[in-house]
Scaffold this active site. Structure first.
Site, short mmCIF file in Angstrom:
data_model
loop_
_atom_site.label_atom_id
_atom_site.label_comp_id
_atom_site.label_asym_id
_atom_site.label_seq_id
_atom_site.Cartn_x
_atom_site.Cartn_y
_atom_site.Cartn_z
N HIS A 15 4.45 -6.64 2.11
CA HIS A 15 4.43 -6.09 0.75
C HIS A 15 4.57 -7.20 -0.28
O HIS A 15 3.86 -7.23 -1.29
CB HIS A 15 5.60 -5.10 0.56
N LYS A 39 10.16 13.64 2.69
CA LYS A 39 10.59 12.63 3.67
C LYS A 39 12.06 12.30 3.48
O LYS A 39 12.55 12.26 2.36
CB LYS A 39 9.77 11.34 3.47
N ARG A 88 -4.33 -4.06 6.28
CA ARG A 88 -3.93 -5.07 7.27
C ARG A 88 -4.97 -5.20 8.37
O ARG A 88 -5.32 -6.28 8.80
CB ARG A 88 -2.59 -4.68 7.91
N SER A 126 6.61 -1.10 7.76
CA SER A 126 7.99 -0.64 7.49
C SER A 126 8.49 0.21 8.65
O SER A 126 9.66 0.13 9.02
CB SER A 126 8.03 0.19 6.21
O1 PNS Z 1 3.41 3.15 1.57
P1 PNS Z 1 2.64 4.41 1.87
O2 PNS Z 1 3.56 5.45 2.45
O3 PNS Z 1 1.43 4.16 2.74
O4 PNS Z 1 2.11 4.97 0.45
C1 PNS Z 1 1.37 6.14 0.37
C2 PNS Z 1 1.22 6.60 -1.09
C3 PNS Z 1 2.58 6.71 -1.77
C4 PNS Z 1 0.39 5.61 -1.85
C5 PNS Z 1 0.49 7.99 -1.06
O5 PNS Z 1 1.14 8.83 -0.19
C6 PNS Z 1 0.42 8.63 -2.45
O6 PNS Z 1 -0.33 8.19 -3.30
N1 PNS Z 1 1.25 9.67 -2.66
C7 PNS Z 1 1.40 10.34 -3.93
C8 PNS Z 1 0.81 11.74 -3.87
C9 PNS Z 1 -0.70 11.69 -4.04
O7 PNS Z 1 -1.23 11.20 -5.01
N2 PNS Z 1 -1.40 12.21 -3.02
C10 PNS Z 1 -2.85 12.22 -2.97
C11 PNS Z 1 -3.38 10.93 -2.38
S1 PNS Z 1 -5.12 10.96 -2.24
#
Ligand code: PNS
Length: 182
Positions: A15, A39, A88, A126
């Site tokens: 990150h 979560k 990645r 993570s």
């Molecule tokens: O670090 P992560 O868990 O891979 O991040 C995922 C994240 C937070 C970017 C994704 O879950 C997100 O954007 N969540 C917010 C809700 C949302 O917008 N959902 C629609 C995504 S297309």
């Protein structure tokens, strides 16, 4: 301005590598931690925010924030023009593509920019860091020292012992072969 949304539970060296790269191509980068009610995180949103703030204090154009709801709505409120995400390996691509295209459908003017962390962090996640740390394994190569300490405190584990280099048996002087070839 770009946002870098994610869970960051905990933030890893991968990150931070991406934040460094993002801070070089965007005038301003907002690391945005999702408040996800579905979560149960290891670190609270406040803990993660504080940790990332400490780790990014050296960047003038990086700040840390938290958000709830849709990423596109948050980005629109901030007038961000891009969403930064890290890829990645090929295995990340499918999920990231789906998310990027869905976000584009929801907000066509918002671009997703993918960047690759340094290849030596390509296996760091993570989830694996949490798993290894929970079992008392070494995570020093995967997360910054600050996060390693916080993980140890969370799981109440001791610092892993430094491995001493195994001594290879040395041939005695008498037993050593003369090198006749030059
Ligand atoms: O670090 P992560 O868990 O891979 O991040 C995922 C994240 C937070 C970017 C994704 O879950 C997100 O954007 N969540 C917010 C809700 C949302 O917008 N959902 C629609 C995504 S297309």
């Amino acid at each position: 301005m770009a946002i870098y949304p994610g869970s960051f539970d905990p933030p890893t060296k991968g990150h931070l590598d991406l934040i460094a790269r993002g801070s070089r191509i965007f005038d301003e980068l907002v690391v945005a931690i999702l408040r996800n009610p579905d979560k149960t995180p290891l670190f609270s949103v406040e803990e993660r925010k504080e940790m990332i703030e400490l780790l990014t204090s050296g960047y003038k154009n990086v700040r840390v924030d938290t958000f709830e709801g849709l990423t596109v709505d948050y980005a629109t409120r901030l007038r961000a023009t891009a969403v930064l995400r890290g890829i990645r390996a090929i295995s990340d691509y499918e999920y990231e593509l789906q998310m990027a295209l869905m976000n584009r459908k929801l907000q066509p003017t918002l671009e997703t920019v993918f960047m690759m962390p340094a290849e030596h962090y390509s296996y760091v996640s993570s989830r694996l860091v949490r798993e290894i740390a929970a079992m008392g394994g070494p995570v020093g190569a995967l997360v910054p020292g600050l996060i390693e300490q916080r993980l140890r405190a969370k799981f109440k584990t001791a610092a892993p012992e430094k491995k001493s280099r195994a001594k290879l048996p040395q041939p005695s002087k008498r037993g050593r072969k003369r090198n006749t070839q030059s």
